[in-house]
Design a protein around this motif. Structure first.
Motif, PDB file in Angstrom:
ATOM      1  N   HIS A  38      -4.401  10.156  -7.673  1.00 23.99           N
ATOM      2  CA  HIS A  38      -4.822   9.209  -6.521  1.00 23.99           C
ATOM      3  C   HIS A  38      -3.989   9.588  -5.487  1.00 23.99           C
ATOM      4  O   HIS A  38      -2.965   9.877  -5.613  1.00 23.99           O
ATOM      5  N   ARG A  39      -4.536   9.443  -4.162  1.00 20.63           N
ATOM      6  CA  ARG A  39      -3.637   9.283  -3.335  1.00 20.63           C
ATOM      7  C   ARG A  39      -3.413   8.084  -2.245  1.00 20.63           C
ATOM      8  O   ARG A  39      -2.745   8.122  -1.348  1.00 20.63           O
ATOM      9  N   TYR A  40      -3.806   6.969  -3.097  1.00 21.52           N
ATOM     10  CA  TYR A  40      -3.830   5.578  -2.379  1.00 21.52           C
ATOM     11  C   TYR A  40      -3.656   4.849  -3.449  1.00 21.52           C
ATOM     12  O   TYR A  40      -4.323   4.668  -4.634  1.00 21.52           O
ATOM     13  N   LYS A  99      -3.109   0.368  -3.991  1.00 12.82           N
ATOM     14  CA  LYS A  99      -3.015  -1.020  -3.156  1.00 12.82           C
ATOM     15  C   LYS A  99      -2.796  -2.057  -4.284  1.00 12.82           C
ATOM     16  O   LYS A  99      -3.513  -2.068  -5.137  1.00 12.82           O
ATOM     17  N   GLU A 103       0.925  -1.269   0.150  1.00 10.64           N
ATOM     18  CA  GLU A 103       0.123   0.011  -0.126  1.00 10.64           C
ATOM     19  C   GLU A 103       0.775   1.277   0.055  1.00 10.64           C
ATOM     20  O   GLU A 103       1.828   1.494   0.729  1.00 10.64           O
ATOM     21  N   TYR A 104       0.562   1.933  -0.654  1.00  8.93           N
ATOM     22  CA  TYR A 104       1.145   3.424  -0.817  1.00  8.93           C
ATOM     23  C   TYR A 104       0.250   4.346  -0.482  1.00  8.93           C
ATOM     24  O   TYR A 104      -0.968   4.547  -1.090  1.00  8.93           O
ATOM     25  N   HIS A 105       0.443   5.570   0.355  1.00  8.57           N
ATOM     26  CA  HIS A 105      -0.458   6.492   0.612  1.00  8.57           C
ATOM     27  C   HIS A 105       0.442   7.971   0.320  1.00  8.57           C
ATOM     28  O   HIS A 105       1.558   7.873   0.775  1.00  8.57           O
TER      29      HIS A 105
END
Length: 274
Positions: free
Chosen positions: A69-71, A73, A10-12
């Motif tokens: 995008h901010r997220y 997965k 996951e990247y935030h």
């Protein structure tokens, strides 16, 4: 052994990111020691996914998220059957002359496993032509396991091998690069393996992707050695792919525009049953 794997990355991002390109090596290998029952790759938000086989035969997925995008997965799920390892017959070092010319890519230096007097640096006596190759490799696995300490905070992905040799603490990647440095200098074709480990609580390195070495034994083939756990790579080891070093088989890597300094979270779960 039946193994079920769930690998979540996951990247935030503090700001919107776009045109995120990711190279994903998470598909377990299909080979004699293991068979793949299923594999599924799920991505949020919606992404363009393509795949190809790399130079070493591993399946690589390319994940491209066009929109801001901010997220992000990326979750890989797989079910794999692993099989018992057969032991090689005694084989003298002298037989390696027959296979070196066909396996030079696993004998030469690479960025993370540079050339050097690694047997001497790690205090390993050079074997004689008549010494038994499988016995030497298992003894080397045991030596590295006892000589160094497993410490997830001691090294980073780019820590030089010489630094690990000096400080004596690191993770499975370091143990494996050390074994590759030694064996290649001794003329033993050896490759880096990325995969998973079902530990059941009694082995090190199961909290993320695991690493071990495969060494070529003439008239037998490639056999895995896990110096982190002082054992052969057996039914608890699930292989994804192999290469010269970590850089050839890193699980997930990519680039993106915008986003700011993102936060990365990785979770690996492996369930197994006999």
């Amino acid at each position: 052994m039946r193994c079920e794997i769930r690998h979540t990355t996951e990247y935030h991002y503090p700001e919107p990111a776009w045109d995120s390109f990711n190279q994903v090596r998470l598909h377990p290998a299909r080979e004699v020691r293991q068979s793949v029952r299923s594999f599924h790759l799920q991505v949020e938000p919606e992404a363009e996914i393509t795949s190809h086989k790399d130079y070493f035969g591993a399946i690589v997925h390319h994940v491209h998220v066009h929109e801001p995008h901010r997220y992000l997965k990326i979750e890989a799920q797989a079910i794999v059957d692993t099989h018992a390892v057969t032991m090689p017959a005694p084989s003298p070092f002298s037989v390696l002359r027959e296979v070196r010319a066909r396996n030079t890519e696993f004998l030469v230096s690479s960025p993370r496993v540079p050339g050097g007097d690694w047997p001497e640096i790690f205090g390993v006596a050079r074997p004689r032509p008549g010494d038994d190759l499988p016995t030497f490799l298992m003894d080397l696995t045991t030596r590295l396991n006892r000589q160094f300490s497993y410490d997830t905070k001691a090294t980073a992905v780019n820590t030089p091998l010489a630094e690990f040799a000096q400080h004596g603490r690191g993770v499975c990647q370091d143990f494996t690069h050390a074994m590759l440095g030694i064996t290649r200098q001794l003329g033993i074709p050896s490759r880096y393996v990325s995969g998973y480990l079902y530990s059941g609580g009694d082995m090190l390195g199961a909290e993320a992707t695991h690493a071990w070495a495969e060494c070529l034994i003439p008239e037998y083939g490639w056999l895995g050695y896990d110096p982190t756990n002082n054992c052969l790579a057996g039914e608890k080891h699930i292989k994804i792919g192999h290469g010269r070093e970590y850089g050839d088989v890193s699980p997930v890597r990519g680039t993106y525009f915008g986003g700011g300094r993102g936060k990365l979270d990785v979770e690996v779960r492996v369930y197994g049953e006999q």
